[in-house]
Design a protein around this motif. Sequence first.
Motif, PDB file in Angstrom:
ATOM      1  N   ASP A 164       0.768  -1.279   0.059  1.00  0.00           N
ATOM      2  CA  ASP A 164      -0.045   0.097   0.175  1.00  0.00           C
ATOM      3  C   ASP A 164       0.915   1.296   0.108  1.00  0.00           C
ATOM      4  OD1 ASP A 164      -2.415  -1.567  -0.061  1.00  0.00           O
ATOM      5  OD2 ASP A 164      -2.393  -1.519   2.183  1.00  0.00           O
ATOM      6  N   ASP A 165       1.901   1.286   0.788  1.00  0.00           N
ATOM      7  CA  ASP A 165       2.900   2.287   0.708  1.00  0.00           C
ATOM      8  C   ASP A 165       3.581   2.732  -0.509  1.00  0.00           C
ATOM      9  OD1 ASP A 165       4.381   4.576   2.265  1.00  0.00           O
ATOM     10  OD2 ASP A 165       6.202   3.211   1.710  1.00  0.00           O
ATOM     11  N   ALA A 191       0.947   4.002  -2.864  1.00  0.00           N
ATOM     12  CA  ALA A 191       0.462   5.236  -2.565  1.00  0.00           C
ATOM     13  C   ALA A 191       1.715   6.343  -3.202  1.00  0.00           C
ATOM     14  CB  ALA A 191       0.273   5.548  -1.111  1.00  0.00           C
ATOM     15  N   ARG A 192       3.044   5.915  -2.761  1.00  0.00           N
ATOM     16  CA  ARG A 192       4.166   6.843  -3.270  1.00  0.00           C
ATOM     17  C   ARG A 192       4.070   6.897  -4.807  1.00  0.00           C
ATOM     18  NH1 ARG A 192       9.077   6.647   0.541  1.00  0.00           N
ATOM     19  NH2 ARG A 192       7.953   5.989   2.340  1.00  0.00           N
ATOM     20  N   MET A 193       3.730   5.850  -5.548  1.00  0.00           N
ATOM     21  CA  MET A 193       3.726   5.819  -6.962  1.00  0.00           C
ATOM     22  C   MET A 193       2.488   6.593  -7.465  1.00  0.00           C
ATOM     23  SD  MET A 193       5.061   1.782  -7.909  1.00  0.00           S
ATOM     24  CE  MET A 193       5.068   2.273  -9.703  1.00  0.00           C
ATOM     25  N   ARG A 194       1.635   7.129  -6.627  1.00  0.00           N
ATOM     26  CA  ARG A 194       0.279   7.808  -6.964  1.00  0.00           C
ATOM     27  C   ARG A 194      -0.264   6.939  -7.665  1.00  0.00           C
ATOM     28  NH1 ARG A 194       2.828  13.777  -7.657  1.00  0.00           N
ATOM     29  NH2 ARG A 194       3.715  13.934  -5.417  1.00  0.00           N
ATOM     30  N   LEU A 195      -0.593   5.785  -7.823  1.00  0.00           N
ATOM     31  CA  LEU A 195      -1.430   4.754  -8.321  1.00  0.00           C
ATOM     32  C   LEU A 195      -2.608   4.524  -7.286  1.00  0.00           C
ATOM     33  CD1 LEU A 195       0.957   2.216  -9.633  1.00  0.00           C
ATOM     34  CD2 LEU A 195       0.011   4.010 -10.795  1.00  0.00           C
ATOM     35  N   LYS A 196      -2.546   4.452  -6.256  1.00  0.00           N
ATOM     36  CA  LYS A 196      -3.751   4.390  -5.573  1.00  0.00           C
ATOM     37  C   LYS A 196      -3.591   5.247  -4.142  1.00  0.00           C
ATOM     38  CE  LYS A 196      -5.677  -0.011  -6.297  1.00  0.00           C
ATOM     39  NZ  LYS A 196      -5.857  -1.386  -5.475  1.00  0.00           N
ATOM     40  N   PRO A 197      -4.645   5.794  -3.621  1.00  0.00           N
ATOM     41  CA  PRO A 197      -4.533   6.453  -2.288  1.00  0.00           C
ATOM     42  C   PRO A 197      -4.283   5.384  -1.140  1.00  0.00           C
ATOM     43  CG  PRO A 197      -6.724   6.387  -2.888  1.00  0.00           C
ATOM     44  CD  PRO A 197      -5.986   5.745  -4.005  1.00  0.00           C
ATOM     45  N   SER A 198      -3.642   6.274  -0.110  1.00  0.00           N
ATOM     46  CA  SER A 198      -3.368   5.268   1.162  1.00  0.00           C
ATOM     47  C   SER A 198      -4.908   4.947   1.544  1.00  0.00           C
ATOM     48  CB  SER A 198      -2.576   6.110   2.303  1.00  0.00           C
ATOM     49  OG  SER A 198      -1.266   6.201   1.763  1.00  0.00           O
TER      50      SER A 198
END
Length: 147
Positions: A95-96, A99-106
């Motif tokens: 998940d981190d 989120a860092r790749m901006r593919l999914k929100p945390s």
Amino acid sequence: MTGNAYQERAGRFARMLMRQAAWPVAIVVAANILTPLTASPRGAFGSLRAAVPLSVSAAIAVVVLVLSALLVFDALLFRLMASHKDEASGGAAVDDILARMRLKPSPSTTRSLDDRMAGTSRLLFKQRAALALFAAALLAAGFWAPR
């Protein structure tokens, strides 16, 4: 789920995904290399009834390749999960990264391994359906090609 059972299950799923991503790519690439070699001497590119399915199969081939690339990405995420000692820390790591790749929100909670595997299985079904459509389009082109 913790320990070796979790790591083995996630690792086994990742290996299966890599195999499932590889063989459709090999089939699609081989077919796209061989199809013009066999269709051109028969005049299939001059016949609209054969050229349309050939074009459709080329478009579907791109879909199969994209879905295979997504399966490889998921396999790498499952390998990352397998490198952690328990399901919670592995899911949090994935998940981190997403989120860092901006593919999914945390997310507020981490999804379980079973939920993640179910989502990837749906992607696997889409890839197989696209591969079946690819084969059907090639068969249609071969059927309608001039003799």
